[in-house]
Write a protein that holds these residues in place. Structure first.
Motif, short mmCIF file in Angstrom:
data_model
loop_
_atom_site.label_atom_id
_atom_site.label_comp_id
_atom_site.label_asym_id
_atom_site.label_seq_id
_atom_site.Cartn_x
_atom_site.Cartn_y
_atom_site.Cartn_z
N UNK A 190 0.82 -1.22 0.00
CA UNK A 190 0.00 0.00 0.00
C UNK A 190 0.86 1.27 0.00
N UNK A 191 1.92 1.26 0.78
CA UNK A 191 2.81 2.42 0.83
C UNK A 191 3.46 2.69 -0.52
N UNK A 192 3.72 1.62 -1.28
CA UNK A 192 4.40 1.77 -2.57
C UNK A 192 3.42 2.10 -3.69
N UNK A 193 2.28 1.41 -3.73
CA UNK A 193 1.36 1.53 -4.87
C UNK A 193 0.10 2.34 -4.57
N UNK A 194 -0.23 2.51 -3.28
CA UNK A 194 -1.48 3.20 -2.93
C UNK A 194 -2.69 2.30 -2.99
N UNK A 195 -2.49 0.98 -3.19
CA UNK A 195 -3.60 0.03 -3.24
C UNK A 195 -3.33 -1.15 -2.32
N UNK A 196 -4.42 -1.65 -1.72
CA UNK A 196 -4.34 -2.83 -0.88
C UNK A 196 -4.42 -4.09 -1.73
N UNK A 197 -3.92 -5.20 -1.19
CA UNK A 197 -4.04 -6.48 -1.88
C UNK A 197 -4.97 -7.40 -1.09
N UNK A 198 -5.82 -8.13 -1.80
CA UNK A 198 -6.73 -9.07 -1.15
C UNK A 198 -6.48 -10.50 -1.62
N UNK A 199 -5.31 -10.72 -2.22
CA UNK A 199 -4.98 -12.06 -2.72
C UNK A 199 -3.71 -12.55 -2.04
N UNK A 200 -3.76 -13.81 -1.63
CA UNK A 200 -2.68 -14.34 -0.79
C UNK A 200 -2.31 -15.74 -1.23
N UNK A 201 -1.01 -15.97 -1.38
CA UNK A 201 -0.49 -17.31 -1.63
C UNK A 201 0.51 -17.64 -0.53
N UNK A 202 0.17 -18.58 0.34
CA UNK A 202 1.12 -18.95 1.41
C UNK A 202 2.34 -19.63 0.81
N UNK A 203 3.52 -19.42 1.39
CA UNK A 203 4.73 -20.07 0.89
C UNK A 203 4.57 -21.58 0.78
N UNK A 204 5.00 -22.14 -0.34
CA UNK A 204 4.86 -23.55 -0.68
C UNK A 204 3.39 -23.99 -0.78
N UNK A 205 2.47 -23.04 -0.76
CA UNK A 205 1.06 -23.38 -0.84
C UNK A 205 0.53 -24.08 0.38
N UNK A 206 1.23 -23.94 1.49
CA UNK A 206 0.87 -24.65 2.71
C UNK A 206 -0.03 -23.78 3.58
#
Length: 462
Positions: free
Chosen positions: A123-139
């Motif tokens: 958000x600080x860099x782009x001004x937009x929040x993210x609502x998508x998440x991929x946990x490391x290794x898909x775990x």
């Protein structure tokens, strides 16, 4: 010691192993594949990398392809210009934890902090929040299912071991081309500095990807962002009813038929059923409505039930919440005058004090003359909440997606109408004082549309 180890096994299974099986094999509560014939989704994990990510962006721009980047927060923090360029060139940015660490090794509160910290950096860099998440290794862990992160979990349908440089560009090209088809969500990596990866592996990935994009362009295929693929998939699911849903509806309607027979429910309008009812003694706590009417334990009420078949038919035909709300309003308005006349004409209803029902609702039915009251907490409230959410997911045009929208938590509410109000407003074939809404959207406020739609999922079993 043996008992302790057994308990640790049980706990770890429920916390990590079983959720992992449900997501990776069955796709439970995650997005991992789309549909279609000409569009696929390139997704890149572990970046941004100051060397390889800019080269990747050059490649995507040359072939006019869009991708999704699941960034590691600490890497994004060190490379804000690369993140800014990803956003500026129209790609989607997702979250991949602040550090590349498995969720199985972190407490739920730690995972949540990792996601929030990364989201704040984005958000600080782009001004937009993210609502998508991929946990490391898909775990994932058990609490990720409960929206611990507040994001939609994105996995993949194909991966290629591109984090190892020894795979080589030729073999990697063959593997990716073998999966080049519509709806595929491809997992690749634009950074080789995480644990288990080779630092120069992205070099081989870039060589292979250029070859793949050349083939894709020749075939008229293109890579799109994950959120675009999800939106297309959502529209596609609205148009077709799955076999599982049809089976669920059939079982549900069979159960309803038995319920009606067991409790001797009557139908207000048998030729076009919408409202069912039965006379019974009120068994809840004393209730005083806004107009001063009091309902005590033992008072006679007419317990209302919507017709689930009719609700499903309305929901299946409706293209939007607006249409569903309008059709439900009209169906209820049609039945209330008939019900009021029945109360006046039938001697056995002489002692009835009012109408009673339970609904997943916060606003809306007041316009019919109902009072909306909180349902006392307890086992009945909990079971009713589960029942009504399941029913709403079946009849609503958006299905389970509707349960995840909005800022309000949907809770069962009691609907009550004093019999005097019913008779005054609807009896003797009077014109109801509630005017039916028109098809024009401005005639019905958006918040009313949502709540009236929820009001359709009504069941009373107190």
């Amino acid at each position: 010691m043996q008992t302790l180890l057994l308990w640790l096994f049980y706990l770890s299974s429920f916390y990590a192993f079983i959720p992992g099986i449900l997501t990776r094999i069955f796709g439970f509560r995650v997005f991992r594949r789309g549909s279609g014939t000409n569009e696929f989704a390139l997704t890149f994990d572990d970046g941004p990398d100051p060397l390889y990510t800019p080269r990747l962006l050059d490649l995507l721009k040359r072939y006019d392809m869009k991708a999704t980047f699941f960034v590691v927060g600490s890497h994004a923090e060190k490379n804000p210009e690369v993140v800014r360029r990803i956003h500026r060139e129209g790609h989607l940015i997702g979250i991949h934890n602040y550090v590349h660490k498995s969720n199985w090794l972190m407490r739920p509160v730690t995972v949540r902090k990792q996601v929030k910290r990364t989201d704040d950096i984005i958000y600080e860099i782009t001004g937009e929040r993210s609502t998508y998440y991929r946990p490391p290794w898909g775990i994932v862990n058990l609490f990720d299912f409960a929206k611990n992160t507040g994001c939609r979990i994105i996995l993949w349908s194909s991966m290629f071991s591109d984090w190892r440089s020894k795979i080589g560009a030729d073999r990697l090209t063959e593997r990716i081309l073998a999966k080049l088809r519509g709806g595929e969500v491809m997992l690749l990596h634009d950074c080789g500095t995480t644990m288990g990866a080779n630092p120069d592996a992205p070099e081989q990935m870039l060589i292979a990807l250029e070859r793949v994009l050349e083939v894709a362009q020749q075939k008229g295929m293109r890579s799109i962002r994950v959120d675009e693929m999800m939106a297309k998939e959502s529209k596609s699911k609205v148009k077709k009813v799955s076999l599982l849903k049809r089976m669920l509806v059939s079982v549900w309607l069979l159960w309803e038929k038995g319920f009606h027979a067991l409790f001797s429910l009557e139908t207000v309008t048998p030729d076009d059923p919408m409202l069912h009812f039965r006379k019974r003694a009120y068994t809840g706590k004393p209730v005083v409505m806004e107009d001063g009417t009091r309902l005590d334990k033992g008072d006679q009420v007419l317990e209302l039930h919507f017709d689930n078949r009719k609700l499903y038919q309305i929901g299946s035909r409706s293209r939007s919440e607006m249409q569903l709300a309008i059709q439900m309003i009209r169906a209820v308005q049609k039945d209330l005058p008939t019900l009021a006349n029945m109360v006046l004409e039938r001697p056995e209803f002489k002692e009835v004090r009012g109408l009673y029902g339970v609904s997943m609702i916060s606003r809306g039915p007041e316009q019919f003359g109902f009072h909306v009251l909180d349902l006392p907490s307890g086992l009945f409230a909990s079971s009713t909440r589960l029942y009504l959410k399941l029913l709403l997911s079946v009849i609503h045009p958006k299905g389970q997606a509707r349960l995840k929208e909005g800022s309000q938590v949907m809770e069962p509410k009691m609907l009550m109408m004093p019999v005097e109000v019913l008779i005054e407003r609807y009896a003797e074939k009077r014109t109801p004082s509630v005017k039916p809404p028109t098809e024009e959207p401005h005639e019905l406020a958006q918040e009313q549309v949502v709540d009236l739609t929820i009001a359709g999922a009504t069941a009373s079993r107190m």
